[in-house]
Write an enzyme that holds these catalytic residues in place. Structure first.
Site, PDB file in Angstrom:
ATOM      1  N   ASP A 186      -8.736 -17.469   9.095  1.00 15.32           N
ATOM      2  CA  ASP A 186      -9.945 -18.295   8.998  1.00 15.32           C
ATOM      3  C   ASP A 186     -10.456 -18.415   7.555  1.00 15.32           C
ATOM      4  O   ASP A 186     -11.205 -19.344   7.237  1.00 15.32           O
ATOM      5  CB  ASP A 186     -11.067 -17.711   9.874  1.00 15.32           C
ATOM      6  CG  ASP A 186     -10.631 -17.504  11.309  1.00 15.32           C
ATOM      7  OD1 ASP A 186      -9.661 -18.158  11.726  1.00 15.32           O
ATOM      8  OD2 ASP A 186     -11.241 -16.672  12.010  1.00 15.32           O
ATOM      9  N   GLU A 232      -7.121 -38.903   9.189  1.00 14.42           N
ATOM     10  CA  GLU A 232      -8.112 -39.979   9.074  1.00 14.42           C
ATOM     11  C   GLU A 232      -9.527 -39.415   9.212  1.00 14.42           C
ATOM     12  O   GLU A 232     -10.470 -39.869   8.555  1.00 14.42           O
ATOM     13  CB  GLU A 232      -7.869 -41.049  10.147  1.00 14.42           C
ATOM     14  CG  GLU A 232      -6.781 -42.060   9.797  1.00 14.42           C
ATOM     15  CD  GLU A 232      -5.383 -41.472   9.677  1.00 14.42           C
ATOM     16  OE1 GLU A 232      -5.093 -40.475  10.370  1.00 14.42           O
ATOM     17  OE2 GLU A 232      -4.587 -41.991   8.867  1.00 14.42           O
ATOM     18  N   VAL A 284       0.849  -1.203   0.000  1.00 15.87           N
ATOM     19  CA  VAL A 284       0.000   0.000   0.000  1.00 15.87           C
ATOM     20  C   VAL A 284       0.882   1.250   0.000  1.00 15.87           C
ATOM     21  O   VAL A 284       0.691   2.179  -0.800  1.00 15.87           O
ATOM     22  CB  VAL A 284      -0.951   0.007   1.230  1.00 15.87           C
ATOM     23  CG1 VAL A 284      -1.601   1.372   1.417  1.00 15.87           C
ATOM     24  CG2 VAL A 284      -2.022  -1.081   1.082  1.00 15.87           C
TER      25      VAL A 284
HETATM   26  O1  F6P Z   1      -9.985 -14.898  13.561  1.00 14.05           O
HETATM   27  C1  F6P Z   1      -8.687 -15.338  13.699  1.00 14.05           C
HETATM   28  C2  F6P Z   1      -8.523 -16.143  14.968  1.00 14.05           C
HETATM   29  O2  F6P Z   1      -7.166 -16.549  15.089  1.00 14.05           O
HETATM   30  C3  F6P Z   1      -9.455 -17.340  15.096  1.00 14.05           C
HETATM   31  O3  F6P Z   1      -9.021 -18.444  14.349  1.00 14.05           O
HETATM   32  C4  F6P Z   1      -9.434 -17.541  16.571  1.00 14.05           C
HETATM   33  O4  F6P Z   1     -10.612 -18.214  17.021  1.00 14.05           O
HETATM   34  C5  F6P Z   1      -9.417 -16.148  17.094  1.00 14.05           C
HETATM   35  O5  F6P Z   1      -8.827 -15.346  16.084  1.00 14.05           O
HETATM   36  C6  F6P Z   1      -8.648 -15.942  18.362  1.00 14.05           C
HETATM   37  O6  F6P Z   1      -8.801 -14.612  18.730  1.00 14.05           O
HETATM   38  P1  F6P Z   1      -7.979 -13.875  19.864  1.00 14.05           P
HETATM   39  O7  F6P Z   1      -6.754 -13.314  19.232  1.00 14.05           O
HETATM   40  O8  F6P Z   1      -8.880 -12.795  20.327  1.00 14.05           O
HETATM   41  O9  F6P Z   1      -7.663 -14.876  20.914  1.00 14.05           O
END
Ligand code: F6P
Length: 324
Positions: free
Chosen positions: A128, A188, A23
């Site tokens: 995610d 599995e 950016v």
């Molecule tokens: O959204 C990304 C993530 O790493 C998720 O996979 C996980 O559930 C969450 O954030 C954890 O969040 P925090 O950083 O608030 O513990």
């Protein structure tokens, strides 16, 4: 447009720095200034920023985390704080804001764009990978690779001790990480929130596998289903009559979100950042950067509002067919 605001918001992930660099350098190419706000929307509210120039982003491409810092800011749910954020931007002469964020941050970005005279751009990032409207979000590939490396190691001990091992991976309410990691490690059993995998089917699979002479199994469990601890307790209890016990578990946790981004994440983050600024210069307003059918495209910012992306059933079936 002379000045752009930039922030990273929500959970950190590998590739954010590569995107920040892209950016800033693209903006610099077009003679635009970039104001980098600290700790996501918190920095907008507190007017906490630094001016980023071409040189200030040198040496960060390969680094995990975010040099802008990040946070989840509950105050941004309140209109009065969003107004304050907007006024801070206006006072600095900033009329365009790039938000590198996930689902929650996109909601905030969309509110800002609809309530005020501000041009807001969303660049998708989240390990995610569940942002609606884009097939890819920065950080996912690195997270999958991190989890895969960890599971490969766990598999050595699983096979040697002829155990059943449950590995809990991140993803919040989403199963993309688990699904891809399941495929990549030949797990599995893979259990994700989007498609049901009843307990009795898990048991049957384990027993069938044992009957076929396979004395170990890796179960990849998405955190959105249940905890690995709970599932191991349940399975230990239910399978003891069948001579199966000592089911262990491991929670991979934050190692999935850290470390140097993969080549894919560095490249996608660079493309996303470049594309966002280029479209801004071309006059596009209130859009999100998206990856679709192998192309980087722009879509209306509001498109992802209130929605999440879910894995394709075909991928899930593929995973089930290839396992065991
Ligand atoms: O959204 C990304 C993530 O790493 C998720 O996979 C996980 O559930 C969450 O954030 C954890 O969040 P925090 O950083 O608030 O513990």
């Amino acid at each position: 447009m002379k000045r752009i605001g930039l922030l990273t918001s929500g959970g950190d992930c590998p590739g954010l720095n590569a995107c920040i660099r892209a950016v800033v350098r693209t903006a610099s190419f077009y003679s635009l200034e970039v104001y980098g706000f600290k700790r996501g929307f918190k920095g907008l509210i507190d007017n906490d920023y630094s001016v980023l120039d071409y040189k200030s982003v040198a040496g960060i491409l390969q680094k995990g985390g975010t040099v802008l810092l990040t946070a989840r800011e509950p105050r941004f749910k309140d209109y009065n704080f969003r107004k304050l954020a907007y006024e801070n931007l206006k006072n600095l002469g900033i009329d365009s804001l790039i938000v590198i964020g996930g689902n929650g941050s996109f909601q905030g970005a969309n509110l800002l764009a609809s309530e005020f005279d501000l041009n807001v751009v969303g660049i998708p990032k989240t390990i995610d990978n569940d942002i609606y409207g884009t097939e890819y979000a920065i950080g996912f590939d690195t997270a999958v690779n991190n989890a895969m490396d960890a599971i490969d190691k766990i598999k050595d001990t699983t096979v040697s001790h002829e155990r059943i091992f449950i590995v809990e991976v991140m993803g919040r309410d989403s199963g993309f990480i688990a699904l891809e990691v399941g495929i990549a490690t030949g797990a599995e059993i893979t259990i994700i929130p989007e498609y049901p995998f009843p307990l009795h089917v898990i048991e049957e699979k384990i027993v069938k596998s044992k009957d076929m002479g396979k004395n170990f199994a890796i179960i990849v469990l998405a955190e959105g289903v249940t905890s690995a601890k709970q599932l191991s307790e349940i399975l230990n209890e239910r399978l003891k009559d069948k001579g199966i016990g000592d089911i262990r578990y491991s929670v991979l946790g934050y190692i999935q979100r850290g470390g140097s981004p993969t080549a894919y994440d560095r490249i996608m983050a660079s493309r996303f950042g470049y594309f966002a600024v280029k479209k801004l210069v071309e006059g596009e307003r209130n859009f999100m950067v998206a990856f679709e059918n192998g192309m980087i495209v722009s879509k209306p910012l509001g498109i992802s509002f209130g929605k999440v992306r879910i894995p394709d059933i075909e991928e899930y079936q593929l995973n089930n067919i290839l396992s065991l």
